[in-house]
Design a protein around this motif. Structure first.
Motif, short mmCIF file in Angstrom:
data_model
loop_
_atom_site.label_atom_id
_atom_site.label_comp_id
_atom_site.label_asym_id
_atom_site.label_seq_id
_atom_site.Cartn_x
_atom_site.Cartn_y
_atom_site.Cartn_z
N PRO A 109 -0.81 -17.10 3.29
CA PRO A 109 0.20 -18.12 2.93
C PRO A 109 -0.43 -19.37 2.30
CG PRO A 109 0.69 -17.20 5.09
CD PRO A 109 -0.66 -16.68 4.71
N ASN A 110 -1.61 -19.78 2.82
CA ASN A 110 -2.29 -20.95 2.25
C ASN A 110 -2.78 -20.67 0.83
OD1 ASN A 110 -2.77 -20.77 5.33
ND2 ASN A 110 -2.97 -22.95 4.88
N LEU A 111 -3.30 -19.44 0.63
CA LEU A 111 -3.76 -19.08 -0.72
C LEU A 111 -2.58 -19.08 -1.69
CD1 LEU A 111 -6.30 -16.12 -0.13
CD2 LEU A 111 -6.73 -18.57 -0.18
N VAL A 112 -1.46 -18.50 -1.27
CA VAL A 112 -0.27 -18.46 -2.14
C VAL A 112 0.18 -19.88 -2.48
CG1 VAL A 112 2.15 -17.75 -2.31
CG2 VAL A 112 0.47 -16.19 -1.30
N VAL A 151 -2.73 -13.83 -8.97
CA VAL A 151 -1.46 -13.48 -8.30
C VAL A 151 -1.14 -12.00 -8.55
CG1 VAL A 151 1.03 -13.91 -8.18
CG2 VAL A 151 -0.56 -15.83 -8.48
N GLY A 152 -1.30 -11.56 -9.82
CA GLY A 152 -1.03 -10.16 -10.17
C GLY A 152 -1.93 -9.19 -9.42
N ALA A 153 -3.18 -9.61 -9.19
CA ALA A 153 -4.14 -8.73 -8.50
C ALA A 153 -3.83 -8.63 -7.01
CB ALA A 153 -5.56 -9.25 -8.72
N PHE A 154 -3.44 -9.77 -6.38
CA PHE A 154 -3.26 -9.80 -4.93
C PHE A 154 -1.88 -9.33 -4.48
CE2 PHE A 154 -7.20 -11.90 -5.07
CZ PHE A 154 -7.71 -12.05 -3.79
N VAL A 155 -0.90 -9.35 -5.38
CA VAL A 155 0.49 -9.09 -4.97
C VAL A 155 0.67 -7.67 -4.44
CG1 VAL A 155 1.48 -8.23 -7.15
CG2 VAL A 155 2.86 -9.64 -5.63
N SER A 156 -0.22 -6.74 -4.83
CA SER A 156 -0.05 -5.34 -4.41
C SER A 156 -0.23 -5.16 -2.91
CB SER A 156 -1.03 -4.44 -5.17
OG SER A 156 -2.36 -4.71 -4.77
N GLU A 198 3.20 -6.76 -12.17
CA GLU A 198 2.57 -6.38 -10.89
C GLU A 198 3.54 -6.58 -9.73
OE1 GLU A 198 -0.13 -4.78 -10.67
OE2 GLU A 198 -0.90 -5.08 -12.69
N ILE A 199 4.36 -7.64 -9.80
CA ILE A 199 5.35 -7.88 -8.74
C ILE A 199 6.37 -6.73 -8.71
CG2 ILE A 199 7.26 -9.40 -8.04
CD1 ILE A 199 5.57 -11.75 -9.20
N VAL A 200 6.87 -6.36 -9.87
CA VAL A 200 7.87 -5.29 -9.98
C VAL A 200 7.27 -3.94 -9.56
CG1 VAL A 200 9.18 -3.95 -11.68
CG2 VAL A 200 9.29 -6.43 -11.72
N ASN A 201 5.98 -3.78 -9.80
CA ASN A 201 5.29 -2.51 -9.57
C ASN A 201 4.99 -2.27 -8.10
OD1 ASN A 201 4.55 -0.33 -11.13
ND2 ASN A 201 2.39 -0.84 -11.08
N LYS A 202 5.13 -3.28 -7.27
CA LYS A 202 4.78 -3.17 -5.85
C LYS A 202 5.73 -2.20 -5.15
CE LYS A 202 4.12 -5.93 -1.66
NZ LYS A 202 2.78 -5.52 -1.27
N GLY A 203 5.18 -1.34 -4.32
CA GLY A 203 5.99 -0.41 -3.56
C GLY A 203 6.89 -1.14 -2.57
N MET A 204 8.17 -0.74 -2.52
CA MET A 204 9.10 -1.38 -1.59
C MET A 204 10.32 -0.49 -1.39
SD MET A 204 10.64 -4.44 -3.99
CE MET A 204 9.17 -4.83 -4.93
#
Length: 970
Positions: A190-193, A218-223, A258-264
């Motif tokens: 949360p602090n990094l974000v 952000v794109g790298a970590f969002v996964s 990358e956000i859209v690509n995340k599994g959910m």
């Protein structure tokens, strides 16, 4: 500092060698110093001191110091004292503090190396010694741009080490990485974000390069972090605002992807995509035609592709659950994106179009699964078809004569479009067939006044239907009437409208490719064959001004003739006359540039052979035609062979030898036309090929260019053994004698299959085999005995392959039913040969050769090991073959976990079984009383083994042998 007692200052002379322009002695000294610092317990500390206190301004020295530190952390961290580990942490933080105060940042290569060292330290210490790693860095750098740069580079370096799935990790590293990510999620994400949000907000105007770096992070970590931290109004609105900033929008696009690509969860994915789309549409991003920046549009197309594929995945998962409402909502969301998909698919920039192909393919897959298509969906299918047809078209800049990288990329892109076309055919074959028919017919009506690319793509579409609408063995003109009549109509139009005369190589090629793909059309409407033959034979095909077209047409012509030879009888002599000049051997010294290359001519000779062999005429006529085809080759061969030894220049010799080799190859290729139904003898051509043999065999004794000549004549002999049957046998002894003179490993390796082929095919060659057997074996022994350099891997491999070929040859002779070939070689020679087989079975760690050797030994036991076998052979069995069956598997190199070696062990078991079959209780007694005790095998195990050998089921013995040797090796 501890290093002061060892080396208070760095070796300045060695540091001079770090400069790329330094002389070799300085560079060597620098390398030696680097190794010294790496190896020392504490000498490296001087580098830490230099970095912490900024002692050097030279970039190469700074980089060198970081490299030394990197080595300590990566390879020696666990062995460092706690004070030394503390020193590394302090060094890094001091160096970072200095960066905050510097007016200018360090060079990028130094910042990247520093980030790697920070990341390595983090990986080693985050879970134990430095849990406040990120808090320490963030509290130090704040929003200082130089500090933020290092912080972001460090995060990307951590991603590369801990997260990146493209990098293979050991199991221990994977477990460690999982622990690190779990710990980060609990402690600091949360602090990094929050820090990313502050950076993005603060620097989007003043430092766009930092903002882009942050978006990449952000794109790298969002996964792998909690998506709610990013996919919220505050963060997404910030990202969407950056989509409107020219310097930021490409990175912002990638980040959203990358956000859209995340599994959910599928329902959540649909909601996320839909909310993003609403905002993007409201901001005007869906008006693709108004956007001029193709680089951004390529990124945007990738984002839309990700959103579309995400929705399709959600639909697929929801459809399986039976959730009717959410499934219908998601399908509606997919359909709503189709207008945007079409805009991007049909965009003139191929990169933008290629990036959306994945979504388009998946959408068509969805339609394929629906029970019934709506009118709108059918309209969508037609629109995709038209887009694909348009995008398949070449542009004006395509260079057909000198294809480079851009052309190669378009060819790859065309392959993607072909996948879409194939998928369209699965969804609605009728719509595709009708669409292609419409485009094809309209274009063919006006081909004389239409641009080449439109004509080419029209013919190409007809060609592509051949794979898109599959038919068994190319039977496109039988079965489904709607399909066959449409294809038949188009083919009739193709071959009769005159488009074969179009003056562009791409259209010419496509015409002939299509004619050959649908060659079965001419079985239905053979009246078109003469026109198409003329197209092949004149300036439209084999005499086209483009070498590329001529070359491809030569191959296609041979295929056309092979399929339709039964319809060619009336044209054979005319065709042979017209292609006569294309069949001429092109000697190297004439300066004459042939229309076809020698490889192309091979297809022409094969086609000529097929025409002659399958002609509906008497054998005498076939013989005359074949003779007139091959006589120019043999005449030219004699002249060139006489010239070759007189030639003194190596390159001229090589050119002549190649030309001779081509002549032999052409003659050989004509023989491929013969079959079991049409043999050489039945066609009256035996004498023609006998004359060829008499012409070609003298080349074997030519003193120069032996490798090239022998190889081509040997290949010809292989063909003649197949085609001429026993008629070839009189030529074999003399040929063999020449080929065994002054030969290399490769020569012998290639000669052995020839002899093996003869042995396997002809039983009457036993006298010849007896005669050639020992000269061949001695030639092999001679080559294998030649000394070679220890590190000459090529020579070692050649010898290994020759050894394998030799053992295979012995196997062929032993198994050919010509027992007398080896039996009549004299006791001394037989013993010598059989000892080489024993040696091959035991001494060479080559399981392929060993397996062959045990096959041979088993066969020899079968032939000579019985009561009426060869005198003295039973003694040989007990002295040498039985020990080989145990010594080979006991060798350390005999790897029982290797599949090939296990096959060898099976042959060992079969050999023991064969010995028992031939020698009976005597063999069991020998094992129990003499041999196994000599190996210190216990009486219980010996009895067990002997019982298994006597079992009728060989599988039991094979399993037992594996267990026996596994136990013995413990």
């Amino acid at each position: 500092m501890a290093c002061q007692s060892v080396c208070a200052v760095m070796d300045e002379q060695a540091l001079l060698g770090l400069n790329p322009n330094a002389d070799a002695p300085y560079r060597q000294r620098a390398m030696a110093y680097f190794e010294q610092l790496k190896a020392s317990q504490d000498a490296w500390e001087v580098c830490a001191d230099a970095l912490a206190n900024g002692l050097y301004s030279d970039d190469h020295v700074k980089f060198f110091c970081f490299q030394v530190l990197e080595h300590q952390i990566k390879f020696r961290h666990a062995g460092l004292r706690s004070a030394q580990q503390q020193l590394i942490r302090e060094t890094l933080m001091k160096w970072l503090q200095v960066q905050l105060m510097n007016a200018q940042p360090e060079k990028p290569f130094i910042r990247n190396k520093a980030a790697q060292v920070f990341a390595l330290t983090f990986i080693m210490e985050y879970l134990t010694l430095w849990p406040k790693f990120f808090f320490d860095i963030l509290s130090l750098v704040g929003l200082n741009p130089h500090g933020v740069d290092i912080y972001l580079r460090t995060l990307m370096a951590i991603d590369a080490e801990v997260v990146d799935r493209d990098i293979l990790h050991l199991p221990d590293e994977t477990r460690r990485n999982t622990l690190i990510k779990d710990h980060m999620r609990e402690q600091c994400i949360p602090n990094l974000v929050e820090s990313w949000f502050q950076i993005l907000q603060t620097y989007q105007q003043s430092h766009p390069e930092l903002t882009c770096q942050c978006l990449e992070v952000v794109g790298a970590f969002v996964s792998w972090i909690d998506l709610n931290l990013i996919a919220n109004d505050r963060f997404v609105n910030l990202l969407l605002s950056q989509m409107s900033v020219e310097e930021l929008r490409e990175e912002a696009c990638d980040c959203l992807f990358e956000i859209v690509n995340k599994g959910m969860d599928p329902v959540d994915k649909t909601k996320l995509v839909e909310s993003l789309c609403r905002v993007l549409q409201a901001a005007g991003f869906f008006h693709v035609e108004q956007e001029e920046d193709v680089d951004f549009l390529a990124k945007f197309s990738r984002l839309v592709n990700g959103m579309g594929q995400g929705l399709v995945l959600s639909w697929t998962r929801l459809a399986k659950t039976g959730n009717v409402k959410d499934t219908a909502d998601t399908l509606q969301a997919v359909e709503a994106k189709v207008p945007l998909l079409l805009q991007l698919l049909v965009h003139e920039d191929d990169d933008i179009s290629a990036n959306i192909v994945g979504f388009c393919y998946e959408y068509l897959h969805v339609l394929k699964q629906l029970p019934q298509l709506t009118d709108q969906q059918k309209t969508n299918i037609e629109a995709i078809m038209l887009a694909v047809m348009k995008k398949l078209t070449y542009d004006d800049e395509y260079n057909f004569e000198n294809e480079g990288e851009d052309e190669a990329m378009f060819v790859e892109y065309r392959k993607q479009l072909k996948m879409l076309l194939d998928r369209l055919a699965q969804v609605s074959p009728e719509l595709l067939l009708e669409a292609v028919r419409r485009v094809f017919n309209n274009t063919m009506q006006t081909w004389q006044t239409t641009a080449f690319m439109e004509v080419e793509v029209a013919v190409r579409l007809l060609y592509m239907l051949g794979e898109a609408l599959p038919a068994s063995h190319g039977a496109h003109f039988t079965g489904d009437t709607a399909k066959t009549s449409a294809l038949q109509d188009m083919m009739r139009t193709l071959v009769s409208c005159g488009v074969s005369s179009f003056q562009h190589s791409s259209v010419s090629l496509e015409f002939f490719e299509t004619v050959v793909r649908y060659d079965k059309f001419f079985l239905v409407e053979p009246q078109h064959i003469p026109n198409v033959l003329m197209a092949f034979l004149d300036q439209r095909g084999l005499r086209h001004n483009s070498p590329k077209v001529r070359s491809r047409v030569a191959y296609l012509f041979s295929r056309f003739i092979k399929t339709l030879h039964k319809h060619m009888t009336a044209f054979i002599e005319d065709i042979l006359t017209r292609i006569q000049d294309l069949l001429e051997l092109a000697p190297p010294d004439t300066g004459f540039t042939a229309l076809l290359t020698s490889d192309d001519q091979l297809f022409m000779f094969e086609a000529a052979g097929v025409l002659i062999v399958n002609a509906e005429c008497p054998a005498e006529r076939k013989q005359a035609l074949m003779r007139s085809l091959l006589l120019p080759l043999t005449d030219a061969f004699r002249l060139l062979l006489a010239k070759l030894p007189q030639e003194t220049q190596d390159d001229r010799q090589a050119a002549l030898a190649d030309c001779l080799s081509h002549a032999v190859g052409f003659a050989s290729r004509t023989s491929k036309a013969f079959s079991n139904k049409q043999t050489v003898k039945q066609c009256g051509c035996t004498e023609v090929y006998r004359d060829c043999l008499q012409t070609f065999l003298p080349a074997l004794s030519c003193p120069v260019q032996r490798g090239t000549l022998r190889s081509s004549v040997r290949s010809f002999l292989h063909r003649m053994i197949i085609c001429m049957e026993e008629e070839v046998l009189p030529f074999i002894p003399a040929a063999s004698e020449h080929m065994l003179k002054d030969c290399e490993a490769k020569d012998l390796q290639e000669f052995i299959p020839l002899i093996s082929q003869i042995a396997a095919k002809f039983k009457q060659v036993s006298p010849f085999l007896q005669q050639v057997f020992m000269p061949l074996v001695l030639a092999i022994f001679g080559v294998l005995a030649r000394p070679a350099e220890d590190n000459d891997q090529a020579a070692a491999l050649e010898k290994q392959m020759l050894r394998r070929s030799y053992f295979t040859f012995i196997q062929t002779v032993a198994g050919s039913g010509m027992n007398e070939v080896m039996a009549n070689q004299g006791a001394e020679n037989i013993e010598r040969v059989v000892f080489t087989i024993i040696q091959g079975a035991v001494d060479f760690p080559d399981p392929i050769a060993q397996k062959t050797c045990f096959l041979v030994l088993s066969k020899l036991v079968e032939l000579w090991g019985g009561k009426d076998g060869m005198v003295g052979f039973p003694d040989f069995i007990y002295k040498h073959i039985v020990p080989a069956c145990f010594l080979a598997p006991l060798k350390p190199t005999f790897d029982l976990s290797d599949a090939q070696t296990v096959l060898t062990l099976s042959e060992v078991a079969l050999t023991l079984k064969m010995i028992h079959l031939k020698r009976g209780p005597e063999f069991i007694h020998f094992l129990q009383q003499e041999y196994l005790p000599s190996l210190q095998v216990s009486p219980e195990i010996s009895q067990e083994l002997c019982q298994v050998v006597q079992q009728p089921d060989i599988k039991v013995l094979k399993s037992y042998m594996k267990a026996f040797f596994q136990r013995a090796k413990l």
